[in-house]
Enzyme design. Sequence first.
Site, mmCIF file in Angstrom:
data_model
loop_
_atom_site.group_PDB
_atom_site.id
_atom_site.type_symbol
_atom_site.label_atom_id
_atom_site.label_comp_id
_atom_site.label_asym_id
_atom_site.label_seq_id
_atom_site.Cartn_x
_atom_site.Cartn_y
_atom_site.Cartn_z
ATOM 1 N N CYS A 96 64.541 30.104 -53.192
ATOM 2 C CA CYS A 96 65.095 29.177 -54.193
ATOM 3 C C CYS A 96 65.569 29.948 -55.423
ATOM 4 C CB CYS A 96 64.041 28.147 -54.585
ATOM 5 S SG CYS A 96 64.503 27.123 -55.996
ATOM 6 N N CYS A 116 63.159 28.939 -58.613
ATOM 7 C CA CYS A 116 61.717 29.164 -58.683
ATOM 8 C C CYS A 116 61.398 30.366 -59.588
ATOM 9 C CB CYS A 116 61.151 29.402 -57.286
ATOM 10 S SG CYS A 116 60.825 27.873 -56.354
ATOM 11 N N HIS A 129 58.266 23.899 -56.978
ATOM 12 C CA HIS A 129 59.447 23.565 -56.179
ATOM 13 C C HIS A 129 59.322 22.194 -55.522
ATOM 14 C CE1 HIS A 129 63.043 24.681 -53.847
ATOM 15 N NE2 HIS A 129 62.443 24.185 -52.779
ATOM 16 N N ASN A 179 71.179 15.275 -61.592
ATOM 17 C CA ASN A 179 71.582 14.789 -60.277
ATOM 18 C C ASN A 179 70.423 15.052 -59.333
ATOM 19 O OD1 ASN A 179 74.198 14.059 -61.061
ATOM 20 N ND2 ASN A 179 74.957 16.125 -60.714
ATOM 21 N N SER A 206 72.730 20.625 -55.409
ATOM 22 C CA SER A 206 72.793 21.784 -54.518
ATOM 23 C C SER A 206 71.458 22.498 -54.359
ATOM 24 C CB SER A 206 73.841 22.784 -55.035
ATOM 25 O OG SER A 206 73.497 23.239 -56.332
ATOM 26 N N HIS A 227 64.961 22.020 -56.189
ATOM 27 C CA HIS A 227 63.995 22.335 -57.248
ATOM 28 C C HIS A 227 64.235 21.372 -58.419
ATOM 29 C CE1 HIS A 227 61.226 25.373 -59.087
ATOM 30 N NE2 HIS A 227 61.632 24.737 -60.171
ATOM 31 N N HIS A 239 65.283 19.926 -61.544
ATOM 32 C CA HIS A 239 66.066 20.465 -62.658
ATOM 33 C C HIS A 239 67.158 19.481 -63.057
ATOM 34 C CE1 HIS A 239 68.923 21.373 -59.412
ATOM 35 N NE2 HIS A 239 69.840 21.585 -60.342
ATOM 36 N N GLN A 257 70.836 19.388 -65.983
ATOM 37 C CA GLN A 257 71.846 20.238 -66.595
ATOM 38 C C GLN A 257 72.205 19.732 -67.984
ATOM 39 O OE1 GLN A 257 75.108 21.720 -64.049
ATOM 40 N NE2 GLN A 257 74.262 20.450 -62.406
#
Length: 348
Positions: free
Chosen positions: A50, A53, A113, A153, A161, A164, A166, A168
């Site tokens: 990943c 990670c 993760h 997203n 994509s 993990h 997250h 933006q």
Amino acid sequence: MFDFNNNSHRRYNPLTRSWVLCSPHRTQRPWQGQQEDDASEQRPEYDPKCYLCPGNQRASGESNPEYESTFCFPNDYAAVKVDQPALAATDDDLLKVEGVRGECHVICFSPRHDLTLAEMPVEDIEKVVDIWTSSYLEMGKKDYISNVQIFENKGAAMGCSNPHPHGQMWCTESIPEEPYKELQSMEEYRQTHDGQCLLCNYAKREMDDPKRERTVFENDTFLVVVPFWAVWPFEVMVLPKVHIGSLPEMDDKQKTDLADAIRRITCRYDNLFKTSFPYSMGIHQKPLRSEDDLAHLHLHYYPPLLRSASVRKFLVGFEMLGEPQRDLTPEQAAARLRDLPEVHYKHV
């Protein structure tokens, strides 16, 4: 007598000054179209492959620190950048174009993760709210940044994509279309309603409704509703009960309550179809260096799932060429979400 649960009608969205067609009788139609893959696969706490990670090398060659909480870094494949030549303005009223400078950042919510916000404790989500807030303030020091768009997203169905946990942050010198439309609508509303705030009045309207038909839940300082004008089947809006323009304006209680609201709605989402529920979430707040109190902080959640973990809504055909359309009424969607537990289905 007109039946809102059975007869088609249009609902007006005052934030975007647009309409949505509501067709509740269509919930009975059979479905033989596309079905999504179940996204409930088991993931390890740490994935050596990943890019997000702790300690791993990203595609750019940079390595992540061994972070233990949240972690923010510049997006290796940013949609906008600072270092680009200026684009001269033109007076062409048909082929209009303008350059856009900015920065894009990735914000990891947790080193683990295998987690999502739906499974994280409130105190850990508070740390996510903290990094959103500090990042907003940091961008305010840069004179070429006017707007900070924070979003998440979640899930492959939303184009994510990497699984993990997250989000933006895209920071631009121009105000993007969606928040700009909302600000314009709130300005027009203020001018025609004796200086009142559109979202303050909307929150009051929902809280004053004796049936609370569109309220999913609330805590001391935040309200979570399926908006009267919702487009997506289980769309919700999270908004403070009092006027707050941006994340830094929250006090400690409001910060905790926002983290609580995020945990509770994302957990209910997962529990709806017992799957890792995909969505796009975005925060709309005051543009940087804005001198008025027009903006009212709020979060939009746009999830695509409609009937099950494998059947999603598409905005196509009439919805692309005419106007958005929904089957389930916002009131029906709110009732479904309201009845769900807030203990994650994986831990029952």
